[in-house]
Design an enzyme around this catalytic site. Sequence first.
Site, PDB file in Angstrom:
ATOM      1  CG  HIS A 285      -2.111  -0.966   0.913  1.00 27.06           C
ATOM      2  ND1 HIS A 285      -1.948  -2.314   0.970  1.00 27.06           N
ATOM      3  CD2 HIS A 285      -3.395  -0.746   0.538  1.00 27.06           C
ATOM      4  CE1 HIS A 285      -3.093  -2.902   0.662  1.00 27.06           C
ATOM      5  NE2 HIS A 285      -3.982  -1.980   0.390  1.00 27.06           N
ATOM      6  CB  SER A 307      -6.798  -0.128   0.648  1.00 27.09           C
ATOM      7  OG  SER A 307      -7.885  -0.419   1.508  1.00 27.09           O
ATOM      8  CG  ASP A 308      -7.318  -6.897   0.816  1.00 25.08           C
ATOM      9  OD1 ASP A 308      -8.503  -6.883   1.198  1.00 25.08           O
ATOM     10  OD2 ASP A 308      -6.754  -7.943   0.465  1.00 25.08           O
ATOM     11  CD1 TRP A 309     -10.149  -6.375   7.191  1.00 17.91           C
ATOM     12  CD2 TRP A 309     -11.936  -6.366   5.841  1.00 17.91           C
ATOM     13  NE1 TRP A 309     -11.266  -6.434   7.978  1.00 17.91           N
ATOM     14  CE2 TRP A 309     -12.382  -6.441   7.176  1.00 17.91           C
ATOM     15  CE3 TRP A 309     -12.881  -6.337   4.810  1.00 17.91           C
ATOM     16  CZ2 TRP A 309     -13.734  -6.498   7.510  1.00 17.91           C
ATOM     17  CZ3 TRP A 309     -14.216  -6.392   5.144  1.00 17.91           C
ATOM     18  CH2 TRP A 309     -14.631  -6.474   6.482  1.00 17.91           C
ATOM     19  CG  ASP A 311      -4.211  -3.787   3.629  1.00 18.65           C
ATOM     20  OD1 ASP A 311      -3.517  -4.381   4.468  1.00 18.65           O
ATOM     21  OD2 ASP A 311      -4.854  -4.372   2.755  1.00 18.65           O
TER      22      ASP A 311
END
Length: 765
Positions: A285, A307-309, A311
């Site tokens: 990220h 973004s992912d969870w 992050d």
Amino acid sequence: MKKYLFFVITILLYSCSRNEKTSFPLDYEQEKIIDKLINNMTLEEKVGQTCQITLDAILLKDSLNKLIEPHQIDSVKLNEALLKYKVGSILNVSNHTFTLDKWHKILSQIHEKNKQNPHGIQVIYGIDAIHGATYLSNSTLFPQQIGLAATWDTSHARKLGEVTAYETRASGIRWNFSPVLDLGRTPIWSRFFETFGEDVYLAKTMGKSIVYGYQGEKFNDYTVAACLKHYVGYSFPRSGRDRTPALIPKRIMQEYYLPPFEEAIKSGALTVMINSGEVNGIPGHTNKYLISEVLKEKWNFAGFTLSDWEDYIKLHKEHLTDSTIEMAIASAFNAGVDMSMVPNNPQYKEYCKSLIKLINDGVVSEDRLNDAVKRILRVKGKIGLLSDLSVPDKNNYSDLASKKHRDIAYNAAKESITLLKNQNNILPLKSEDKILLIGPTSNSLNCLNGAWTHTWQGIETKYNNDFPTIKQELESRLKNVFSFEGSKMLMKDGDEFDEISNDLKEAVRVSKSVDVAIVCVGELPSTEMPGDIYSLNLPDEQKMIVKELHKSEIPIVLVLVSGRPKIIRDIEPLCDGILQAYLPGDQGGVAVVDILTGVVNPSGKLPYTYPRYDGAILYYDHKKLETLNGNNWKYDFFHPQWNFGYGLSYTDFKFSNLRLSKKNISISKNEKITLSVDVENTGDIFGKEVVQLYARDHYASISPPLRKLVRYNKISLEPKQKKTVIFELDALDFGFFGIDFDWTNEVGKHSFFVGDLEASFNLIK
Ligand code: BGC
């Protein structure tokens, strides 16, 4: 008139030049509308567009903060999220599948509320519909990606994409967090089954097809936006555990991990999800080089990154690269992350407030925010969320969960299943055979589907669709089936724990009077961090079934229901037949039984190298040095259980007459070469064979792999039928990333391989 012409030409030139530059064509009129919108939006509205929350964040909870069943939207929370914080995106579903009506109700509530916002920009709802519309009751469920890759036929990937898009769209959702384009090179990693396996070319071609399937030629009521994930290097954690650091040299990144993403971007994919782990010490990220320079600038990606969870929180709490959460938000945003999957309540409020502050303080520029919002609105525009705010009419989706869709999923399942051993032609079974069926995966629809099925971990049984397990299907077809459990897979402290079942003794007794035993083994569904495991070895309790039955000297057929290779070195010699079923989905029971009984001739091929030992993982595209065996000084260390691309059939195929159109190919003229090969079905039944073309560069300044897949083609052949398969390649197909990190071709001897055939040619200047 002249003035008008000039105006039209200017518009055309502008849109053409914009189109040339971007990864998908831009709509000039819409770009103007978006620019105007952004000019009129407040800072709060723009920040809200970059914020994604989970559905839980707006659902009713009890006094213990637990979700109330059945789930209902909490109007106070909805008001706050949409009207006060102007949240632009919502994701997923909590705990379990919803019915179509429930989805419509939820989406209508969201849409209605959002109409109160001034600009009519709809929320973009995203979901993990990774092997069919996994969170919609009764939807059509396909094999997981690893099985899809084993079909070696991109038309199945495209059809999975089309059916999944159709059914996801029926629920009102227009954005799918799929496909996974991470290479599957770490089988112990919990998400191996979500990949297309270990090969770059297979992943590239499958990925491109699935994106076409999801997005279609043109967006309409039956398509969804794809989300490529997890950009990039996520699948290669050094520890084998999910979301842990990877070490990937620049050349390997360029040659192996980036190309599947690049190909899908070129195919028009609209969104990209970022890697939650870190590569070479830099969290996915905050990797400005990979996100902004490679993805957005070099590849001209015009969509948005997500973004992912949680992050940005992890940047502060786990990667330890940012001393505060606020700094973490700035780092991710400045690196090029456009939307953040925040996703919880009240954290999303902090995210919005922090980003506003960061912009007011000049830590994040308003230009950067405008760029992110423009990308998000561009995608929303593409999929109709700037104008069409309605949920779909159910009557327009009569194919949802239809036989037509089920057959498409069944075809993918049957073409994925891979026959790895068939000693003495033990398969197909004969209808009069007395069969002993045993093993912990023989009667489980959950094991056939794997994780991301009705629930995140896929282990809950109460939401299952009504399709047969292997046991149910076999018993319904054959008269003499004696079924046992043999061993159980239980959960203990979050991990699978296997136990011998009481009925194993009885099974061994019965085995003395049967013709063949079918032993179905594998693992419980799991994914992400809860799916981390310690070893690839098949549990002793499952191997015990085979060892005990072997004492009765009956033929044994092993069915592997698992999304990765489990080590079976010691029981392989005890089995006459072995089938790799992967995670074939809801139609897996029927497909496995069709293969066992010979209704279908198997044609799947391994999309990974099946290791013999869990300590020595080599890939098919290894280098010569990796094969040197210090015990005998021979080059025989590459000794997997089965090689990448391996898979048997109930008929035989013969390759012959490998011919090349020329012996020398000029690099500077980018000359093409044509290769043809004859393939004959020498047996007595219809079959499908994958013609796999590998290339080798004999000497190169960067030590070359011994072979690399460059093309493949799955063909159908009637008994005794012969076909000629032709491939066309050019010099670039034999390139690699050279010392200067540029795609390079070097002169010298190269070879092609198809089956046991080899033909050589020279690359010349
Ligand atoms: C996973 C993603 C998924 C997202 C939303 C994350 O934990 O890594 O693959 O798309 O959750 O469910």
